[in-house]
Design an enzyme around this catalytic site. Sequence first.
Site, mmCIF file in Angstrom:
data_model
loop_
_atom_site.group_PDB
_atom_site.id
_atom_site.type_symbol
_atom_site.label_atom_id
_atom_site.label_comp_id
_atom_site.label_asym_id
_atom_site.label_seq_id
_atom_site.Cartn_x
_atom_site.Cartn_y
_atom_site.Cartn_z
ATOM 1 N N LYS A 177 0.869 -1.180 0.000
ATOM 2 C CA LYS A 177 0.000 0.000 0.000
ATOM 3 C C LYS A 177 0.904 1.228 0.000
ATOM 4 O O LYS A 177 2.061 1.155 0.438
ATOM 5 C CB LYS A 177 -0.860 -0.003 1.268
ATOM 6 C CG LYS A 177 -2.124 0.799 1.165
ATOM 7 C CD LYS A 177 -3.297 0.001 0.634
ATOM 8 C CE LYS A 177 -4.535 0.870 0.503
ATOM 9 N NZ LYS A 177 -5.695 0.151 -0.023
ATOM 10 N N GLY A 189 -20.604 7.016 4.804
ATOM 11 C CA GLY A 189 -19.711 7.384 3.701
ATOM 12 C C GLY A 189 -20.277 6.948 2.361
ATOM 13 O O GLY A 189 -20.323 5.759 2.057
ATOM 14 N N VAL A 190 -20.738 7.933 1.580
ATOM 15 C CA VAL A 190 -21.288 7.602 0.255
ATOM 16 C C VAL A 190 -20.382 8.186 -0.836
ATOM 17 O O VAL A 190 -20.811 8.900 -1.725
ATOM 18 C CB VAL A 190 -22.756 8.080 0.111
ATOM 19 C CG1 VAL A 190 -23.686 7.182 0.914
ATOM 20 C CG2 VAL A 190 -22.913 9.536 0.547
ATOM 21 N N GLY A 191 -19.094 7.851 -0.725
ATOM 22 C CA GLY A 191 -18.117 8.255 -1.730
ATOM 23 C C GLY A 191 -18.164 7.272 -2.888
ATOM 24 O O GLY A 191 -19.223 6.716 -3.210
#
Length: 370
Positions: free
Chosen positions: A80, A180-182
């Site tokens: 990552k 969270g609606v990303g």
Amino acid sequence: MMTFEKMYSMGHEEVVFFQDKTCGLKAIIAIHDTTLGPALGGTRMWPYASEEEALIDVLRLSRGMTYKASVAGLNLGGGKAVIIGDPKKDKSEALFRAFGRLVESLNGRYITAEDVNISVDDIDHIFTETNFVTGVALHHGGSGNPAPYTALGVFRGIEASCAKVYGNRSVKGRTVAIQGVGSVGFELSKLLHEAGASIVFTDISEKGIERMKEAIPSAKFVSGQEIFTTTADIYSPCALGASINDETIGMLKCKIVAGAANNQLKEDRHGQMLKERGILYAPDYLINAGGLMNVSIEFEGWSDTKSKRMVDTIFDTTLKVFNISDEQGIPVNKAADVLAEKRLESLRNIKSNYLGRSNTHRMPGQKRRF
Ligand code: NAD
């Protein structure tokens, strides 16, 4: 923080710190484990309050990727990257190209992709400097935005959880509280809505809230605190990690926790606490592997059908992990680790029988070079 000590205790192979004064880039790449193949994991851009916070994040996230690839049955290791910066102010072509050169310098041991605050356009700049990048735009021969595939995998995980708790996989008539609606949360909301679920949601972005209200007018907006106390069948964390913690577990009024966010449990022991409260947890790295599955086939030739077929397997794997949890009497997060470690261990043994062989410079899908 003692970096070597932390790397040793978490099992990391390599951590790279990089800065470029000319464009303000400050990045850390962590390669956790390359037993299964080259380390693939997205890049996150975040205004971390301290370097230590960024380092802890990248160490935890990269270790999660090792487990995610293992459980998903992919020939990939865990890695990552984090870029320390404000995505609203600090993004530039120069910054992402400098980051691309850093990725290139690792010669395929690490392959990057999108994560929080990294768009397909940012990936395009990285792609100018290196081929060790996935989630490249469709018009450049890549697989584009992985979020819809991540959302589909989370949806399958939610279905498996419903099958376990309610004896029926359908989400019709169920209420899902989404934090969270990303990129992923929004796609997941659409899938749930189409399948007949009711949605309660929260977000901190005005733009995100407006987009949801327009796309799904029946979805109910609640405050950041209310999302935990809302009566719902499923709580779905799709923002950042650690939303399941000492404070929030007692507030939850749901039967299932299943979402996209990485590292949803603040600490491992919170898996046991959920179990004690009778809340089924669908482990994060197991059900959010759809995006990783999607980008993993980019080098061998991506297709939407092939990708969705892979992502659909998350339903069965989730049920398998629930079974391990029941059979061994362990929390579900531990059961997922058992499955991941079993595969890693079996391949570590093989690897040690072929001393000197390295598969870390082979792209996924490419033929072995020996
Ligand atoms: P994103 O940045 O597009 O969306 C995150 C959303 O959460 C944003 O709308 C943001 O405003 C909101 N948010 C942030 N803090 C919040 C808070 N405290 N309360 C409510 N809302 C908050 O990111 P994404 O790509 O949708 O990823 C979401 C999560 O899923 C992350 O944890 C990410 O690591 C994980 N994930 C993403 C993918 C992928 O394909 N994008 C794959 C696997 C895992």
